[in-house]
Motif scaffolding. Structure first.
Motif, PDB file in Angstrom:
ATOM      1  N   THR A 167       0.812  -1.224   0.000  1.00  0.00           N
ATOM      2  CA  THR A 167       0.000   0.000   0.000  1.00  0.00           C
ATOM      3  C   THR A 167       0.845   1.274   0.000  1.00  0.00           C
ATOM      4  O   THR A 167       0.312   2.365  -0.145  1.00  0.00           O
ATOM      5  CB  THR A 167      -0.925   0.015   1.222  1.00  0.00           C
ATOM      6  N   HIS A 168       2.168   1.127   0.196  1.00  0.00           N
ATOM      7  CA  HIS A 168       3.078   2.269   0.283  1.00  0.00           C
ATOM      8  C   HIS A 168       2.650   3.226   1.387  1.00  0.00           C
ATOM      9  O   HIS A 168       2.675   4.448   1.220  1.00  0.00           O
ATOM     10  CB  HIS A 168       3.149   3.013  -1.058  1.00  0.00           C
ATOM     11  N   LYS A 169       2.292   2.646   2.533  1.00  0.00           N
ATOM     12  CA  LYS A 169       1.880   3.461   3.679  1.00  0.00           C
ATOM     13  C   LYS A 169       2.728   3.129   4.889  1.00  0.00           C
ATOM     14  O   LYS A 169       3.198   1.997   5.044  1.00  0.00           O
ATOM     15  CB  LYS A 169       0.401   3.219   4.005  1.00  0.00           C
ATOM     16  N   LEU A 170       2.911   4.149   5.735  1.00  0.00           N
ATOM     17  CA  LEU A 170       3.592   3.971   7.007  1.00  0.00           C
ATOM     18  C   LEU A 170       2.616   3.386   8.020  1.00  0.00           C
ATOM     19  O   LEU A 170       1.446   3.771   8.067  1.00  0.00           O
ATOM     20  CB  LEU A 170       4.141   5.302   7.511  1.00  0.00           C
ATOM     21  N   ILE A 171       3.112   2.455   8.850  1.00  0.00           N
ATOM     22  CA  ILE A 171       2.268   1.767   9.820  1.00  0.00           C
ATOM     23  C   ILE A 171       2.639   2.228  11.220  1.00  0.00           C
ATOM     24  O   ILE A 171       3.820   2.346  11.554  1.00  0.00           O
ATOM     25  CB  ILE A 171       2.422   0.235   9.692  1.00  0.00           C
ATOM     26  N   ASN A 172       1.574   2.449  12.053  1.00  0.00           N
ATOM     27  CA  ASN A 172       1.748   2.863  13.451  1.00  0.00           C
ATOM     28  C   ASN A 172       2.633   4.103  13.537  1.00  0.00           C
ATOM     29  O   ASN A 172       3.778   4.057  13.981  1.00  0.00           O
ATOM     30  CB  ASN A 172       2.330   1.734  14.292  1.00  0.00           C
ATOM     31  N   VAL A 173       2.055   5.211  13.127  1.00  0.00           N
ATOM     32  CA  VAL A 173       2.782   6.475  13.050  1.00  0.00           C
ATOM     33  C   VAL A 173       2.572   7.271  14.333  1.00  0.00           C
ATOM     34  O   VAL A 173       1.467   7.314  14.886  1.00  0.00           O
ATOM     35  CB  VAL A 173       2.305   7.291  11.831  1.00  0.00           C
ATOM     36  N   PHE A 174       3.657   7.895  14.799  1.00  0.00           N
ATOM     37  CA  PHE A 174       3.617   8.721  16.005  1.00  0.00           C
ATOM     38  C   PHE A 174       4.265  10.054  15.667  1.00  0.00           C
ATOM     39  O   PHE A 174       5.408  10.096  15.234  1.00  0.00           O
ATOM     40  CB  PHE A 174       4.372   8.016  17.141  1.00  0.00           C
ATOM     41  N   ILE A 175       3.506  11.165  15.870  1.00  0.00           N
ATOM     42  CA  ILE A 175       3.975  12.500  15.498  1.00  0.00           C
ATOM     43  C   ILE A 175       3.824  13.434  16.692  1.00  0.00           C
ATOM     44  O   ILE A 175       2.796  13.424  17.380  1.00  0.00           O
ATOM     45  CB  ILE A 175       3.184  13.055  14.295  1.00  0.00           C
ATOM     46  N   VAL A 176       4.883  14.221  16.919  1.00  0.00           N
ATOM     47  CA  VAL A 176       4.830  15.290  17.919  1.00  0.00           C
ATOM     48  C   VAL A 176       5.022  16.603  17.178  1.00  0.00           C
ATOM     49  O   VAL A 176       6.067  16.818  16.547  1.00  0.00           O
ATOM     50  CB  VAL A 176       5.915  15.117  18.992  1.00  0.00           C
ATOM     51  N   ARG A 177       3.989  17.469  17.253  1.00  0.00           N
ATOM     52  CA  ARG A 177       4.054  18.768  16.571  1.00  0.00           C
ATOM     53  C   ARG A 177       3.706  19.858  17.564  1.00  0.00           C
ATOM     54  O   ARG A 177       2.569  19.967  18.029  1.00  0.00           O
ATOM     55  CB  ARG A 177       3.099  18.797  15.385  1.00  0.00           C
ATOM     56  N   LYS A 178       4.712  20.631  17.918  1.00  0.00           N
ATOM     57  CA  LYS A 178       4.599  21.632  18.987  1.00  0.00           C
ATOM     58  C   LYS A 178       4.100  20.943  20.257  1.00  0.00           C
ATOM     59  O   LYS A 178       4.760  20.055  20.764  1.00  0.00           O
ATOM     60  CB  LYS A 178       3.689  22.775  18.552  1.00  0.00           C
ATOM     61  N   ASN A 179       2.910  21.291  20.745  1.00  0.00           N
ATOM     62  CA  ASN A 179       2.392  20.669  21.963  1.00  0.00           C
ATOM     63  C   ASN A 179       1.364  19.581  21.675  1.00  0.00           C
ATOM     64  O   ASN A 179       0.733  19.065  22.600  1.00  0.00           O
ATOM     65  CB  ASN A 179       1.741  21.735  22.859  1.00  0.00           C
ATOM     66  N   THR A 180       1.186  19.233  20.419  1.00  0.00           N
ATOM     67  CA  THR A 180       0.177  18.253  20.035  1.00  0.00           C
ATOM     68  C   THR A 180       0.839  16.930  19.682  1.00  0.00           C
ATOM     69  O   THR A 180       1.850  16.908  18.960  1.00  0.00           O
ATOM     70  CB  THR A 180      -0.638  18.751  18.829  1.00  0.00           C
TER      71      THR A 180
END
Length: 384
Positions: A167-180
């Motif tokens: 599927t060309h997708k990332l699995i179990n993604v975790f993102i930290v953006r500023k305080n979110t």
């Protein structure tokens, strides 16, 4: 002179073919490792071509040394086997006179080595570091950064557990953006023409702090994030490694070390190490004529083998001296060059006293039995 043109043509033909073969072998040696590194990269063939191009100066620096020795030594052997070298000697042409053409080729190779090690190789190393840094930052796709923390911009850090090739997708993604904080089961990454990143998160949850305290949580089915990428050149790693510095950048370092007068002179040692490659080109023609000469009756590969091992050993010792003799680099490299040139001079003296091919015969007498013993032992171990 007609003989000079004849020797020049024979040597240059072998030199070009050997140099191409050596560089191709060195490039092919790293193809497998590079392909694994570029498995998830967008346009992998284009990136692989850039990798190979940036590695060319390093491989040319090694290939020129080997090609110089082998082309001269093999040409001499070819002429000797056909009796042409003996005809030159019978005509009164001295070995010193015949060595003029190989020496001129050595001077040309020494100039090329100086250009490679003082300009082209540092530039290639710097561009290679920048390319690897860009790949790790996701500028060529994020699929190759699984299980790593990737800084997408100044405010956003991302990591993922795996990459689904179907599927060309990332699995179990975790993102930290500023305080979110964002967590998603999968995400699809794409880039626009300007290099900006578009992330489409699916089946995830966001967590953000409230101004009055506590956290605000929200589940989402699809969430799109657009990130404007900064200028690639602005993100390049600022390197201080001496082997990445060109001549114009290395000289101020040397002057600074001389002004401070503290401890090791690493920059001067790096300068001497690069000059040592050019110095090797100056006595490699004499080494090739020495080890390429054949006795009156018989031939063996030991002279060529000893020559190749000598070149490899010189490069290894030069790298060691660069660090071990950093306090007195000129003394260290001067000693290395004097020892090597002295050994070549002793070999030429032995040839003049004992006749052509005497050095080859000396190596053959002392290496044949040990090599046969080792070969027999290896064959016995493999068959047993």
């Amino acid at each position: 002179m007609l003989i000079d043109r004849y020797l020049l043509q024979r040597i240059l033909l072998r030199f070009a073919s050997i140099l191409v073969c050596i560089v191709a072998i060195l490039l092919l040696e790293n193809i497998g490792r590079l392909l694994n590194f570029l498995e998830h990269v967008r346009k992998p063939l284009q990136v692989l071509a850039r990798f190979s191009f940036y590695l060319l100066p390093e491989y040319l620096g090694i290939g020129i040394l080997l090609a110089l020795f082998l082309s001269i030594a093999l040409t001499l052997r070819s002429l000797a086997l056909r009796g042409e070298w003996q005809i030159f000697a019978a005509a009164g042409i001295s070995p010193a006179r015949l060595s003029m053409v190989p020496l001129l080729i050595g001077l040309f190779c020494a100039t090329a080595e100086i250009g490679i090690h003082f300009h082209f190789r540092p530039a290639g190393e710097y561009e290679l570091d920048s390319l690897i840094s860009d790949i790790r930052r996701g500028l060529y796709g994020l699929g190759g950064n699984v299980r790593e923390f990737v800084r997408l911009d100044n405010d956003t850090i991302m990591t993922a557990d795996s990459f689904d090739h179907s599927t060309h997708k990332l699995i179990n993604v975790f993102i930290v953006r500023k305080n979110t904080v964002l967590a998603a089961g999968q995400a699809e990454a794409s880039f626009d023409d300007a290099g900006n990143l578009n992330l489409l998160l699916e089946n995830g949850q966001s967590l953000a702090p409230r101004s009055e305290g506590g956290f605000f949580s929200m589940n989402f089915a699809r969430l799109r994030i657009n990130l404007v990428r900064e200028d690639r050149n602005a993100q390049r790693r600022v390197t201080t490694a001496l082997d990445r510095l060109s001549y114009t950048e290395l000289i101020p370092r040397i002057q600074s070390e001389r002004a401070t007068g503290t401890g090791a002179r690493a920059a001067l040692s790096s300068l001497a190490s690069r000059c040592a490659y050019a110095a090797l080109c100056l006595f490699l023609p004499f080494l090739a004529l020495l080890l390429g000469a054949l006795p009156v009756r018989g031939s063996s590969p030991y002279g060529i083998g000893v020559g190749i091992l000598s070149i490899v050993g010189y490069i290894r010792v030069s790298s060691y001296v660069e660090t071990a003799a950093a306090d007195y680099p000129l003394v260290g490299f001067g000693t290395l060059v004097c020892i090597c040139s002295g050994m070549v001079a002793l070999g030429w003296r032995a040839e003049s006293l004992n006749g052509p091919g005497s050095v080859e015969t000396w190596f053959a007498q002392r290496l044949t039995r040990p090599i046969n013993t080792i070969t027999t032992w290896i064959c016995a171990r493999l068959s047993g």
